[in-house]
Enzyme design. Structure first.
Site, PDB file in Angstrom:
ATOM      1  N   ALA A 142       0.834  -1.341  -0.635  1.00  0.00           N
ATOM      2  CA  ALA A 142      -0.586   0.041   0.155  1.00  0.00           C
ATOM      3  C   ALA A 142       0.835   0.722  -0.389  1.00  0.00           C
ATOM      4  CB  ALA A 142      -0.713   0.098   1.247  1.00  0.00           C
ATOM      5  N   LYS A 143       0.332   2.475  -1.058  1.00  0.00           N
ATOM      6  CA  LYS A 143       0.872   3.498  -0.353  1.00  0.00           C
ATOM      7  C   LYS A 143       0.533   3.981   0.427  1.00  0.00           C
ATOM      8  CE  LYS A 143       2.414   4.795  -5.168  1.00  0.00           C
ATOM      9  NZ  LYS A 143       4.003   5.732  -4.576  1.00  0.00           N
ATOM     10  N   ILE A 144       0.964   3.878   1.462  1.00  0.00           N
ATOM     11  CA  ILE A 144       0.237   4.743   2.978  1.00  0.00           C
ATOM     12  C   ILE A 144       1.611   5.754   2.637  1.00  0.00           C
ATOM     13  CG2 ILE A 144      -0.452   4.321   5.267  1.00  0.00           C
ATOM     14  CD1 ILE A 144      -1.255   1.549   4.620  1.00  0.00           C
ATOM     15  N   TYR A 150       5.819   6.007   4.065  1.00  0.00           N
ATOM     16  CA  TYR A 150       7.147   7.010   3.472  1.00  0.00           C
ATOM     17  C   TYR A 150       8.176   7.822   4.497  1.00  0.00           C
ATOM     18  CZ  TYR A 150       5.858   5.377  -0.787  1.00  0.00           C
ATOM     19  OH  TYR A 150       5.046   4.007  -1.719  1.00  0.00           O
TER      20      TYR A 150
END
Ligand code: PMP
Length: 309
Positions: free
Chosen positions: A160-162, A166
């Site tokens: 997931a690009k949560i 990052y």
């Protein structure tokens, strides 16, 4: 490095086009405090017909998967966000751009229980040159194995690009940049190579293309595209498997893939030259295939393009 960006005119926010400078949010926006947001990175390329968004359906699908993993309910359908993305590129009259959709928990709730928090969605786009620089595309970049490990899948789910996750990438990237490198390579908590701060990683060894399996890496859409091109067009054997740090050092070629960085060769890892210390021949062929597909110069891969008319 092309990290600053020019402004465009409009940003799509919650169903409306708003002026770039009016796309504001409150200081107490939940996503800002806890990283409780998900995002995508998409590119639009100019083609002989019209500008075209590269693999828009797949990126939008991954946005919804990120939300599902995070447990966030998006107040729009997939089709609505696909249409909104096309519209955002169109109203800004850009031919090539980077597109940033973001869904975030908004103002109104503080603390970690988000069950009553509202979700807002925005989509911006702007012309953005290749992330690791034009020179990097030709000469290759220098990368450093990070002292920061990629998330263990039970700490943060890397499919997931949560946004919050990052921070791990920012730590790793900044460590590499401060040490004089362009990008960082991250190992997982077991010591296997995972991916870069914001790209997937490939090596070429004895004519085979090898990339780390996806256990704790993002399922990159550029990665998928490159695997398909390598198998179909170059008839290469592609292996997705565990990879160790010493395999990086003894690779014949290395490159990284991502929407922002596109397909960038790696010429040096931890001060050791990769192969001949410059872009390798297979990397160059894959770059050509990738850019031709993205810029609508290969009929076979028009299936990846959504024209912005
Ligand atoms: N890994 C990470 C951690 C990333 O942020 C990205 C960029 N989205 C990638 C890999 C590459 O993914 P894609 O090719 O879909 O942009």
């Amino acid at each position: 490095m092309t990290e600053s960006f020019p402004e465009t005119e409009f940003i799509w926010m919650d169903g409306k086009m708003v002026k770039w400078q009016d796309a504001q949010i409150h200081f107490l926006t939940h996503g800002l405090h806890y990283g409780s947001a998900v995002f995508e990175g998409i590119r639009c390329y100019n083609t002989p017909k019209d500008p075209a968004i590269f693999r828009l359906e797949e990126h939008t699908k991954r946005l919804f998967e990120s939300c599902k993993i995070f447990g966030m309910k998006v107040p729009f359908t997939k089709k609505e966000l696909v249409d909104a993305t096309i519209k955002t590129v169109k109203v800004n009259k850009v031919k090539e751009c980077y597109i940033r959709p973001l869904a975030f928990y908004s103002y109104g709730v503080m603390g970690l229980n988000v069950s009553k928090a509202k979700v807002q969605v925005g989509i911006a786009c702007w012309p953005w040159g290749t992330y690791l620089g034009k020179e990097g595309l030709e000469r290759g970049v220098r990368a450093k194995v990070s002292s920061f490990a990629r998330h263990h899948p039970n700490a943060m789910m890397t499919k997931a690009k949560i946004c919050g996750s990052y921070v791990n990438s920012v730590l790793s990237k900044m460590e590499a940049v401060k040490a004089g490198f362009e990008e960082s390579i991250m190992l997982d908590t077991y010591g296997f190579v995972s991916e870069c701060a914001a790209e997937n990683l490939f090596i070429v060894k004895d004519g085979k293309l090898i990339t780390p399996s996806l256990t704790n890496a993002l399922d990159g859409i550029t990665r998928r595209s490159v695997i398909e091109l390598a198998r179909n067009e170059l008839k290469l054997e592609v292996l997705e498997q565990h990879m160790t740090r010493d395999e990086l050092y003894t690779a014949d070629e290395a490159f990284l893939t991502g929407t922002a960085a596109e397909l960038t060769p790696v010429r040096e890892i931890d001060d050791r030259e990769v192969g001949l210390g410059k872009r390798g021949p297979i990397t160059e062929k894959l770059q050509e295939l990738f850019f031709n597909a993205a810029r609508g110069k290969n009929k076979k891969y028009e299936k990846w393009l959504t024209l912005v008319k």
